[in-house]
Every structure is written in C-alpha cells, then in structure tokens.
Design a protein around this motif. Sequence first.
Motif, PDB file in Angstrom:
ATOM      1  N   ILE A 178       1.005  -1.418   0.021  1.00  0.00           N
ATOM      2  CA  ILE A 178      -0.135   0.014   0.021  1.00  0.00           C
ATOM      3  C   ILE A 178       0.912   1.181   0.110  1.00  0.00           C
ATOM      4  CG2 ILE A 178      -1.467   1.475   1.287  1.00  0.00           C
ATOM      5  CD1 ILE A 178      -2.787  -1.492   2.184  1.00  0.00           C
ATOM      6  N   ARG A 179       1.859   1.342   0.924  1.00  0.00           N
ATOM      7  CA  ARG A 179       2.799   2.493   0.781  1.00  0.00           C
ATOM      8  C   ARG A 179       3.657   2.418  -0.425  1.00  0.00           C
ATOM      9  NH1 ARG A 179       3.663   0.788   6.228  1.00  0.00           N
ATOM     10  NH2 ARG A 179       5.547  -0.750   5.415  1.00  0.00           N
ATOM     11  N   GLU A 180       4.009   1.486  -1.086  1.00  0.00           N
ATOM     12  CA  GLU A 180       4.641   1.516  -2.452  1.00  0.00           C
ATOM     13  C   GLU A 180       3.594   2.109  -3.503  1.00  0.00           C
ATOM     14  OE1 GLU A 180       6.239  -2.074  -3.395  1.00  0.00           O
ATOM     15  OE2 GLU A 180       7.812  -2.141  -1.783  1.00  0.00           O
ATOM     16  N   TRP A 181       2.339   1.439  -3.424  1.00  0.00           N
ATOM     17  CA  TRP A 181       1.340   1.760  -4.233  1.00  0.00           C
ATOM     18  C   TRP A 181       0.852   3.402  -4.188  1.00  0.00           C
ATOM     19  CZ3 TRP A 181      -0.815   0.842  -8.776  1.00  0.00           C
ATOM     20  CH2 TRP A 181      -1.977   1.349  -9.293  1.00  0.00           C
ATOM     21  N   LYS A 182       0.913   3.797  -2.982  1.00  0.00           N
ATOM     22  CA  LYS A 182       0.507   5.236  -2.767  1.00  0.00           C
ATOM     23  C   LYS A 182       1.629   6.143  -3.507  1.00  0.00           C
ATOM     24  CE  LYS A 182      -2.779   4.711   0.808  1.00  0.00           C
ATOM     25  NZ  LYS A 182      -3.043   5.242   2.167  1.00  0.00           N
ATOM     26  N   SER A 183       2.849   5.921  -3.207  1.00  0.00           N
ATOM     27  CA  SER A 183       3.975   6.715  -3.680  1.00  0.00           C
ATOM     28  C   SER A 183       4.037   6.721  -5.292  1.00  0.00           C
ATOM     29  CB  SER A 183       5.253   6.103  -3.139  1.00  0.00           C
ATOM     30  OG  SER A 183       6.313   6.837  -3.625  1.00  0.00           O
ATOM     31  N   PHE A 184       3.964   5.402  -5.741  1.00  0.00           N
ATOM     32  CA  PHE A 184       3.905   5.123  -7.200  1.00  0.00           C
ATOM     33  C   PHE A 184       2.781   6.027  -7.949  1.00  0.00           C
ATOM     34  CE2 PHE A 184       2.603   2.665 -10.741  1.00  0.00           C
ATOM     35  CZ  PHE A 184       3.806   2.921 -11.648  1.00  0.00           C
ATOM     36  N   SER A 185       1.668   5.827  -7.444  1.00  0.00           N
ATOM     37  CA  SER A 185       0.482   6.709  -8.148  1.00  0.00           C
ATOM     38  C   SER A 185       0.639   7.883  -7.992  1.00  0.00           C
ATOM     39  CB  SER A 185      -0.945   5.819  -7.533  1.00  0.00           C
ATOM     40  OG  SER A 185      -0.935   6.270  -6.135  1.00  0.00           O
ATOM     41  N   VAL A 186       0.991   8.517  -7.066  1.00  0.00           N
ATOM     42  CA  VAL A 186       1.283  10.041  -7.156  1.00  0.00           C
ATOM     43  C   VAL A 186       2.153  10.225  -7.983  1.00  0.00           C
ATOM     44  CG1 VAL A 186       2.175  11.824  -5.295  1.00  0.00           C
ATOM     45  CG2 VAL A 186       0.474  10.254  -4.456  1.00  0.00           C
ATOM     46  N   ALA A 187       3.394   9.549  -8.047  1.00  0.00           N
ATOM     47  CA  ALA A 187       4.179   9.849  -9.158  1.00  0.00           C
ATOM     48  C   ALA A 187       3.857   9.861 -10.460  1.00  0.00           C
ATOM     49  CB  ALA A 187       5.433   8.925  -8.913  1.00  0.00           C
ATOM     50  N   VAL A 188       3.026   8.818 -10.662  1.00  0.00           N
ATOM     51  CA  VAL A 188       2.478   8.790 -12.056  1.00  0.00           C
ATOM     52  C   VAL A 188       1.586  10.028 -12.488  1.00  0.00           C
ATOM     53  CG1 VAL A 188       1.181   7.228 -13.572  1.00  0.00           C
ATOM     54  CG2 VAL A 188       3.020   6.307 -12.254  1.00  0.00           C
ATOM     55  N   ASP A 189       0.792  10.105 -11.471  1.00  0.00           N
ATOM     56  CA  ASP A 189      -0.033  11.310 -11.462  1.00  0.00           C
ATOM     57  C   ASP A 189       0.506  12.597 -12.035  1.00  0.00           C
ATOM     58  OD1 ASP A 189      -2.432   9.711 -11.582  1.00  0.00           O
ATOM     59  OD2 ASP A 189      -2.685  10.405  -9.233  1.00  0.00           O
ATOM     60  N   GLU A 190       1.737  12.737 -11.192  1.00  0.00           N
ATOM     61  CA  GLU A 190       2.372  14.011 -11.280  1.00  0.00           C
ATOM     62  C   GLU A 190       2.917  14.166 -12.731  1.00  0.00           C
ATOM     63  OE1 GLU A 190       5.355  14.084  -8.377  1.00  0.00           O
ATOM     64  OE2 GLU A 190       3.786  14.730  -6.715  1.00  0.00           O
ATOM     65  N   ILE A 191       3.683  12.858 -13.257  1.00  0.00           N
ATOM     66  CA  ILE A 191       4.081  12.986 -14.665  1.00  0.00           C
ATOM     67  C   ILE A 191       2.910  13.049 -15.611  1.00  0.00           C
ATOM     68  CG2 ILE A 191       5.160  11.174 -16.243  1.00  0.00           C
ATOM     69  CD1 ILE A 191       6.464   9.969 -13.876  1.00  0.00           C
ATOM     70  N   ILE A 192       1.863  12.617 -15.397  1.00  0.00           N
ATOM     71  CA  ILE A 192       0.636  12.748 -16.395  1.00  0.00           C
ATOM     72  C   ILE A 192       0.406  14.217 -16.586  1.00  0.00           C
ATOM     73  CG2 ILE A 192      -1.643  12.166 -17.054  1.00  0.00           C
ATOM     74  CD1 ILE A 192      -1.137   9.525 -15.972  1.00  0.00           C
ATOM     75  N   LYS A 193       0.276  14.523 -15.506  1.00  0.00           N
ATOM     76  CA  LYS A 193      -0.194  16.167 -15.422  1.00  0.00           C
ATOM     77  C   LYS A 193       0.728  16.973 -16.120  1.00  0.00           C
ATOM     78  CE  LYS A 193      -3.007  15.826 -11.253  1.00  0.00           C
ATOM     79  NZ  LYS A 193      -3.016  16.408  -9.922  1.00  0.00           N
ATOM     80  N   GLU A 194       2.271  16.843 -15.839  1.00  0.00           N
ATOM     81  CA  GLU A 194       3.131  17.466 -16.490  1.00  0.00           C
ATOM     82  C   GLU A 194       3.169  17.307 -17.823  1.00  0.00           C
ATOM     83  OE1 GLU A 194       8.067  17.175 -16.460  1.00  0.00           O
ATOM     84  OE2 GLU A 194       7.210  16.845 -14.423  1.00  0.00           O
TER      85      GLU A 194
END
Length: 106
Positions: free
Chosen positions: A86-102
């Motif tokens: 869960i910790r890894e997923w949350k960190s990963f999904s936040v990073a992917v969302d940031e990349i998509i937005k960028e």
Amino acid sequence: MNVQFKKGVLDLCVLALTAWEDRYGYELAVSMSSKFEVAVGSVYPLLSRLTQEGYFSTYLRESSEGPPRKYYKLTPEGHRHLLELIREWKSFSVAVDEIIKEGVER
C-alpha cells in the motif's frame, strides 16, 4: 484495461480483499471483476504463490452449494506485506499522476 497494469496490482488487490475477511478464490475473482476484468483462472496461481510465500494460510470450509471451498486467511506476514505494498502503491500512483499532469497540461 491494460494487462500489464493489472498484473502489477493483482497481489495488492488480493491481499487487500482478504485483510479483514477470509475469502475463497472464486469470490476474490468475482469481487475484483466488479471493478476491472479479471480472468478467474489467473487468480488461483496468484493465490498459490502468495500462500507459498507465507502471506496466506488456507483451510477448507463446507459449502451448501457444492464441495468444500478452500479459504485464504492473511497471515501476520501477509498483513505486513500488504501495508508495504500500500505504501509503495501510494507513492507510485502519486508520481505517475504528477508525470501525467506534467506531460498533458503543457
């Protein structure tokens, strides 16, 4: 849904669905299939592997609808593994969302 996306999160989904309630394989497949397409046959090898890794214990329970069902119970090690995923997923999904937005919002 992309098959590779699903492969990466099936462990997490199966562990999460058994966090508070023991489940049997078909029940897990149906539960996940209500959110995204999952082949029932793909769940059993996953459960077998997670059991061999010590994340589940199993037991048989009689069923009024046929033969006894094999239930999967999360072990203490399984709970620890779930929390880590869960910790890894949350960190990963936040990073992917940031990349998509960028990439999309330029």
